[in-house]
Scaffold this motif. Structure first.
Motif, PDB file in Angstrom:
ATOM      1  N   THR A 393      -8.287  16.918   0.509  1.00 34.67           N
ATOM      2  CA  THR A 393      -6.810  16.875   0.551  1.00 34.67           C
ATOM      3  C   THR A 393      -6.338  15.562   0.818  1.00 34.67           C
ATOM      4  OG1 THR A 393      -6.838  19.311   0.301  1.00 34.67           O
ATOM      5  CG2 THR A 393      -4.713  18.168   0.482  1.00 34.67           C
ATOM      6  N   HIS A 394      -6.656  15.442   2.082  1.00 38.89           N
ATOM      7  CA  HIS A 394      -6.122  14.026   2.621  1.00 38.89           C
ATOM      8  C   HIS A 394      -6.625  12.991   1.928  1.00 38.89           C
ATOM      9  CE1 HIS A 394      -5.265  11.645   6.570  1.00 38.89           C
ATOM     10  NE2 HIS A 394      -4.755  11.137   5.701  1.00 38.89           N
ATOM     11  N   THR A 395      -7.969  12.872   1.532  1.00 42.88           N
ATOM     12  CA  THR A 395      -8.545  11.564   0.544  1.00 42.88           C
ATOM     13  C   THR A 395      -7.645  11.671  -0.483  1.00 42.88           C
ATOM     14  OG1 THR A 395     -10.383  12.155   1.837  1.00 42.88           O
ATOM     15  CG2 THR A 395     -10.584  10.614  -0.149  1.00 42.88           C
ATOM     16  N   LEU A 396      -7.610  12.878  -1.385  1.00 43.88           N
ATOM     17  CA  LEU A 396      -6.945  12.757  -2.635  1.00 43.88           C
ATOM     18  C   LEU A 396      -5.434  12.160  -2.733  1.00 43.88           C
ATOM     19  CD1 LEU A 396      -8.313  16.078  -4.160  1.00 43.88           C
ATOM     20  CD2 LEU A 396      -9.022  13.730  -4.974  1.00 43.88           C
ATOM     21  N   LEU A 397      -4.804  12.653  -1.647  1.00 45.53           N
ATOM     22  CA  LEU A 397      -3.459  12.296  -1.585  1.00 45.53           C
ATOM     23  C   LEU A 397      -3.198  10.785  -1.267  1.00 45.53           C
ATOM     24  CD1 LEU A 397      -2.009  15.032   0.613  1.00 45.53           C
ATOM     25  CD2 LEU A 397      -1.438  14.617  -1.787  1.00 45.53           C
ATOM     26  N   LEU A 398      -3.919  10.196  -0.280  1.00 41.61           N
ATOM     27  CA  LEU A 398      -4.041   8.812  -0.130  1.00 41.61           C
ATOM     28  C   LEU A 398      -4.708   8.072  -1.474  1.00 41.61           C
ATOM     29  CD1 LEU A 398      -5.632   8.188   3.508  1.00 41.61           C
ATOM     30  CD2 LEU A 398      -3.202   8.029   2.801  1.00 41.61           C
ATOM     31  N   ASP A 399      -5.560   8.503  -2.236  1.00 41.89           N
ATOM     32  CA  ASP A 399      -6.059   7.780  -3.193  1.00 41.89           C
ATOM     33  C   ASP A 399      -5.026   7.899  -4.322  1.00 41.89           C
ATOM     34  OD1 ASP A 399      -8.187   7.404  -2.098  1.00 41.89           O
ATOM     35  OD2 ASP A 399      -9.449   9.262  -3.076  1.00 41.89           O
ATOM     36  N   HIS A 400      -4.147   8.876  -4.422  1.00 46.32           N
ATOM     37  CA  HIS A 400      -3.213   9.042  -5.379  1.00 46.32           C
ATOM     38  C   HIS A 400      -1.493   9.063  -5.044  1.00 46.32           C
ATOM     39  CE1 HIS A 400      -6.339   9.685  -8.206  1.00 46.32           C
ATOM     40  NE2 HIS A 400      -6.954  10.797  -7.394  1.00 46.32           N
ATOM     41  N   GLN A 401      -1.256   8.675  -3.898  1.00 51.07           N
ATOM     42  CA  GLN A 401      -0.008   8.801  -3.385  1.00 51.07           C
ATOM     43  C   GLN A 401       1.181   8.063  -4.275  1.00 51.07           C
ATOM     44  OE1 GLN A 401       0.927   7.177   0.415  1.00 51.07           O
ATOM     45  NE2 GLN A 401      -0.902   5.849   0.617  1.00 51.07           N
ATOM     46  N   ASP A 402       0.634   6.940  -4.839  1.00 47.60           N
ATOM     47  CA  ASP A 402       1.690   6.253  -5.772  1.00 47.60           C
ATOM     48  C   ASP A 402       2.163   6.934  -6.915  1.00 47.60           C
ATOM     49  OD1 ASP A 402       1.807   4.142  -3.718  1.00 47.60           O
ATOM     50  OD2 ASP A 402       0.396   2.787  -4.675  1.00 47.60           O
ATOM     51  N   ALA A 403       1.023   7.585  -7.515  1.00 52.01           N
ATOM     52  CA  ALA A 403       1.261   8.363  -8.682  1.00 52.01           C
ATOM     53  C   ALA A 403       2.157   9.612  -8.425  1.00 52.01           C
ATOM     54  CB  ALA A 403       0.014   8.681  -9.098  1.00 52.01           C
ATOM     55  N   ILE A 404       1.739  10.334  -7.174  1.00 50.10           N
ATOM     56  CA  ILE A 404       2.441  11.734  -7.054  1.00 50.10           C
ATOM     57  C   ILE A 404       3.661  11.437  -6.310  1.00 50.10           C
ATOM     58  CG2 ILE A 404       0.242  12.749  -6.842  1.00 50.10           C
ATOM     59  CD1 ILE A 404       0.477  12.823  -3.914  1.00 50.10           C
ATOM     60  N   ALA A 405       3.970  10.354  -5.620  1.00 47.51           N
ATOM     61  CA  ALA A 405       5.433   9.791  -5.105  1.00 47.51           C
ATOM     62  C   ALA A 405       5.761   8.515  -5.338  1.00 47.51           C
ATOM     63  CB  ALA A 405       5.274  10.401  -3.693  1.00 47.51           C
ATOM     64  N   PRO A 406       6.082   8.120  -6.400  1.00 54.49           N
ATOM     65  CA  PRO A 406       6.340   6.760  -6.848  1.00 54.49           C
ATOM     66  C   PRO A 406       7.461   5.928  -5.845  1.00 54.49           C
ATOM     67  CG  PRO A 406       7.145   7.986  -8.443  1.00 54.49           C
ATOM     68  CD  PRO A 406       6.566   8.995  -7.446  1.00 54.49           C
ATOM     69  N   GLU A 407       8.454   6.970  -5.552  1.00 58.04           N
ATOM     70  CA  GLU A 407       9.609   6.361  -4.649  1.00 58.04           C
ATOM     71  C   GLU A 407       9.182   6.195  -3.270  1.00 58.04           C
ATOM     72  OE1 GLU A 407      12.643   5.673  -5.490  1.00 58.04           O
ATOM     73  OE2 GLU A 407      12.379   6.355  -7.474  1.00 58.04           O
ATOM     74  N   HIS A 408       9.379   4.937  -2.735  1.00 62.72           N
ATOM     75  CA  HIS A 408       8.898   4.477  -1.384  1.00 62.72           C
ATOM     76  C   HIS A 408       9.345   5.204  -0.285  1.00 62.72           C
ATOM     77  CE1 HIS A 408      12.737   2.351  -1.399  1.00 62.72           C
ATOM     78  NE2 HIS A 408      12.862   2.156  -0.124  1.00 62.72           N
ATOM     79  N   ASN A 409      10.677   5.740  -0.385  1.00 59.71           N
ATOM     80  CA  ASN A 409      11.197   6.608   0.801  1.00 59.71           C
ATOM     81  C   ASN A 409      10.906   8.227   0.701  1.00 59.71           C
ATOM     82  OD1 ASN A 409      12.708   7.145  -1.525  1.00 59.71           O
ATOM     83  ND2 ASN A 409      14.583   6.896  -0.549  1.00 59.71           N
ATOM     84  N   ASP A 410       9.982   8.478  -0.285  1.00 62.98           N
ATOM     85  CA  ASP A 410       9.587   9.806  -0.568  1.00 62.98           C
ATOM     86  C   ASP A 410       8.838  10.423   0.897  1.00 62.98           C
ATOM     87  OD1 ASP A 410       7.803  12.030  -1.130  1.00 62.98           O
ATOM     88  OD2 ASP A 410       8.558  11.520  -2.910  1.00 62.98           O
ATOM     89  N   PRO A 411       9.485  11.503   1.378  1.00 58.87           N
ATOM     90  CA  PRO A 411       8.644  11.889   2.928  1.00 58.87           C
ATOM     91  C   PRO A 411       7.360  11.956   2.714  1.00 58.87           C
ATOM     92  CG  PRO A 411       9.929  13.806   1.678  1.00 58.87           C
ATOM     93  CD  PRO A 411      10.346  12.556   0.967  1.00 58.87           C
ATOM     94  N   ILE A 412       6.512  12.280   1.841  1.00 63.20           N
ATOM     95  CA  ILE A 412       5.160  12.360   1.999  1.00 63.20           C
ATOM     96  C   ILE A 412       4.373  11.145   2.646  1.00 63.20           C
ATOM     97  CG2 ILE A 412       4.517  11.754  -0.351  1.00 63.20           C
ATOM     98  CD1 ILE A 412       2.492  14.256  -0.319  1.00 63.20           C
ATOM     99  N   HIS A 413       5.103   9.924   2.222  1.00 67.24           N
ATOM    100  CA  HIS A 413       4.648   8.733   2.629  1.00 67.24           C
ATOM    101  C   HIS A 413       4.457   8.562   4.166  1.00 67.24           C
ATOM    102  CE1 HIS A 413       4.111   7.143  -1.367  1.00 67.24           C
ATOM    103  NE2 HIS A 413       5.307   7.157  -1.698  1.00 67.24           N
ATOM    104  N   GLU A 414       5.565   9.187   4.717  1.00 69.11           N
ATOM    105  CA  GLU A 414       5.766   9.191   6.136  1.00 69.11           C
ATOM    106  C   GLU A 414       4.934   9.957   6.737  1.00 69.11           C
ATOM    107  OE1 GLU A 414       9.062  10.689   9.646  1.00 69.11           O
ATOM    108  OE2 GLU A 414      10.137   9.984   7.657  1.00 69.11           O
ATOM    109  N   LEU A 415       4.543  11.240   5.985  1.00 66.95           N
ATOM    110  CA  LEU A 415       3.689  12.012   6.694  1.00 66.95           C
ATOM    111  C   LEU A 415       2.062  11.544   6.861  1.00 66.95           C
ATOM    112  CD1 LEU A 415       4.960  15.539   5.544  1.00 66.95           C
ATOM    113  CD2 LEU A 415       5.479  14.303   7.651  1.00 66.95           C
ATOM    114  N   LEU A 416       1.842  10.866   5.557  1.00 59.78           N
ATOM    115  CA  LEU A 416       0.606  10.274   5.295  1.00 59.78           C
ATOM    116  C   LEU A 416       0.414   9.046   6.231  1.00 59.78           C
ATOM    117  CD1 LEU A 416       0.209  10.453   1.594  1.00 59.78           C
ATOM    118  CD2 LEU A 416      -1.011  11.621   3.239  1.00 59.78           C
TER     119      LEU A 416
END
Length: 722
Positions: A393-416
């Protein structure tokens, strides 16, 4: 508190290891002592009792909480992968994340994910409505697969088992609708009865077979039997709408509404046929065709359905499928034209059934969930997930984080970012693990308990509400064609005077309002003049436009329309507010209960810690003061240096360590040549916390640099040793 207790237990084990080796330690290898006390920090996996691993564990708990409660990420992630990979990912990680909907909270969240993912799939993958029927949509497949589990299976058994058993038990029933099959069966029967070869040809076309009256009679009888049996199935299905799992019905409603939004020109019949494809063809039909495979009926060991029984069930299933989709028999099936009228009638029954199935309450009403639900829950959600699934899951989220959370201030970016690079499986397993299938429990927690974005959104809603009330006050006394025209024009003295009289009447009315019913802070300042309120409206509109809540390009007409809608729906809003008030009162009561629970837990933890410390003291040496010169402490490695004090004065500096009346607290006095310099209190648990956080040295008296690990060892040996 958990960490404090864990550190006490861990320190007891470490102490035993150290004491057993203490005789081997000399001045030359005293550094090994510090290393030994820190060694087990490297042995543990994700659950090891060290700050580094604890931070990693909490970061994963925050991440999976966000994934569980915000379905947008997983809904988008599913469609970033090839279908074969996404299916495997869903079957493992997603159902694990929601504990297979084992309680109401997790069922609510899983259905919320299904809804979001289905909307995403229709929006991004479906170009024509028929693709839902002809294709194999990922989310539809996942929904049906999930609801064929224990609960959904029981529903299918309750609905279908009695009528399926009736067909199977009827040994004389033989439904055949193919004229050629009927013809061959008739010829075989004649030859068997007469013992003579038939003069009729064995191979014929359907048209040739239908020229024989016997074939037509047998087909008519078979159709009659099929209608009778189909009616029984249809009745069993249409009266069972309340037995169908809520999740299937809710997703049917989402499917219908989302397709209508995507294809606004589609008729209701077209939409209901798609719903029928989900509810009947995908969910129920396989259980009718193969009831033994779907556990609808009980079969004896080694028992199986006969070919005739399977053909009878298949014929009924085909009839129901045509009826559910309002599909007539044409072309090669022209001999079944007499059934078409029956199919049209049956479709109307199915249609009412599909409409009733889609008439379900919202998720929030069904599960009594709101934005406060997780805040008032005493028990935090726990999931059991394998190390391999975490890494995947961690790998997939890093690979596709721009597609699933295009906003730079999205909280998932902080968690990753908190998690950093994907760790190796070995580093998360630790000593004694059994590979990537090793399971760990994650106690999920929200890092953003009071999210900034939520506060901004709440502030925006409050500002919008206040602005609406200001506008209503203004347009009551100063009408105009548009809001901008009203704001740009000046109120007449008569309008201003009428406005002031109305505000005075409001003030008198408010003065009579009981104190408990008054708002803490008025949402609208009635002391403002009419022009003052117009200036306030302008300021608010500018702010709301920046937040994207209003649109000045259409002269704020959307806002005026919204106000008109609010006025029309006042009664409904009042009812909603009453329901919300009840829910908030329940939330407040639950929060008070949770507070009491935590207070009891804190008392329990503190009592346990006190017992642990008492046990250490009772098993230790006699509690007497210990005196050391600075030079002696330096030899032991406890003291590293003292600022502004030459090393030749260390022998004249005395440190006296005395246990205080409070267990686990020590008084340390410093004297130089017999003169008392200073006294500090030293808490044993504070030292353990420093060790847990990886702090190697600390300051004492703001001047003496002390080795934390060796100081703990000294206290253990002199005050808590065997």
């Amino acid at each position: 508190m958990d960490i404090k207790i864990g550190l006490l237990v861990k320190n007891k084990i470490t102490l035993q290891e150290v004491v057993s080796h203490s005789k081997k330690l000399t001045k030359k290898n005293k550094s090994q002592l510090s290393d030994m006390m820190m060694m087990n920090k490297q042995k543990g996996g994700l659950k090891a009792l060290s700050k580094e691993k604890r931070v990693k564990l909490e970061a994963y708990q925050h991440l999976f909480y966000l994934l569980q409660t915000n379905p947008t990420y997983l809904a988008k992630l599913i469609f970033q992968m090839p279908q074969n990979k996404s299916t495997k990912f869903m079957d493992s990680v997603i159902f694990t994340l929601y504990n297979y909907a084992s309680n109401q909270r997790e069922e609510y969240l899983l259905l919320k994910l299904f809804k979001t993912a289905l909307q995403e799939e229709i929006k991004s993958k479906v170009d024509q409505m028929k693709e839902i029927v002809t294709g194999n949509p990922t989310v539809i497949k996942m929904v049906v697969s999930f609801h064929r589990g224990a609960r959904g299976q029981n529903a299918l058994r309750q609905i279908l088992a009695p009528v399926v058993k009736e067909i199977i038990d009827d040994k004389t029933l033989n439904i055949k609708t193919d004229p050629v099959d009927i013809y061959k069966s008739w010829v075989n029967q004649m030859e068997t009865q007469t013992g003579e070869a038939s003069k009729l040809p064995y191979d014929v076309t359907p048209e040739q077979a239908m020229t024989h009256e016997e074939v037509r009679n047998r087909l008519e009888a078979s159709i009659k039997n099929m209608k009778t049996i189909t009616d029984k199935f249809l009745l069993a299905i249409i009266v069972s709408v309340d037995k169908i799992p809520y999740g299937m019905r809710f997703i049917s409603k989402v499917l219908k509404d989302t397709l209508h939004e995507r294809f606004p020109d589609a008729t209701e019949d077209e939409l209901l046929k798609i719903v029928g494809n989900l509810l009947y063809y995908r969910y129920m039909n396989p259980a009718i065709v193969a009831p033994d495979a779907f556990d609808i009926i009980e079969m004896s060991a080694g028992g199986q359905l006969t070919n005739e029984q399977r053909r009878n069930l298949g014929s009924v299933a085909k009839m129901l499928q045509h009826a559910a989709s309002n599909k007539m028999f044409l072309g090669d099936n022209a001999h079944l034209n007499p059934i078409n009228e029956y199919l049209s009638t049956s479709y109307q029954k199915f249609r009412r059934f599909f409409l009733a199935a889609c008439d379900v309450p919202s998720l929030e009403d069904k599960f009594n969930v709101d934005q406060y639900s997780d805040l008032v829950t005493v028990t935090k959600p726990v999931i059991y997930i394998s190390i391999g699934e975490i890494v995947n899951t961690h790998t997939l989220l890093l690979d596709h984080q721009d597609a699933i959370a295009p906003e730079h201030n999205d909280p998932i970016h902080e968690l990753l970012e908190d998690l950093g690079e994907v760790p190796t499986v070995e580093s998360l397993i630790g000593k004694g693990g059994t590979g990537c299938k090793t399971e760990v429990s994650l106690t999920l927690a929200n890092k953003f308990d009071v999210p900034g974005e939520a506060n901004v959104e709440m502030d925006a809603r409050t500002l919008l509400l206040n602005t609406k009330r200001l506008i209503v006050d203004v347009i009551r006394f100063q009408p105009g064609e548009t809001l901008t025209e009203i704001l740009d024009s000046t109120a007449s003295p008569e309008q201003e005077a009428e406005y002031q009289r109305a505000m005075q009447r409001r003030a008198i009315r408010d003065a009579k309002t009981p104190e408990k019913m008054k708002q803490v802070k008025p949402v609208v300042d009635d002391s403002l003049t009419l022009q003052g309120k117009k200036d306030k409206i302008r300021s608010n509109l500018q702010r709301l436009a920046e937040l994207g809540k209003v649109h000045p390009e259409n002269r704020y007409q959307d806002l005026i329309n919204d106000i008109a809608k609010d006025i029309r729906n006042q009664r409904r809003y009042r009812q909603r507010r009453k329901a919300e008030l009840v829910r908030l009162q329940q939330t407040n009561a639950a929060l008070n209960s949770k507070t009491n629970f935590y207070n009891v837990q804190i008392d329990s933890y503190n009592q346990y810690i006190k017992v642990c410390m008492d046990n250490l003291t009772s098993k230790g040496n006699k509690q007497v003061s210990q005196k050391y010169t600075a030079s002696r402490l330096q030899e032991k490695g406890v003291l590293i240096s003292i600022e502004d004090l030459p090393s030749n004065q260390f022998k004249n500096t005395i440190f006296e360590i005395s246990p205080s009346e409070t267990v686990g607290v020590f008084e340390v006095k410093a004297k130089l040549m017999g003169v008392h310099l200073d006294t500090v209190q030293l808490e044993y648990q504070d030292l353990l916390q420093l060790q847990y956080e990886g702090v190697a040295v600390m300051k004492l008296f703001d001047r003496a640099t002390i080795n934390v690990n060796l100081l703990i060892f000294l206290l253990n040996k002199k005050f808590y040793g065997k």
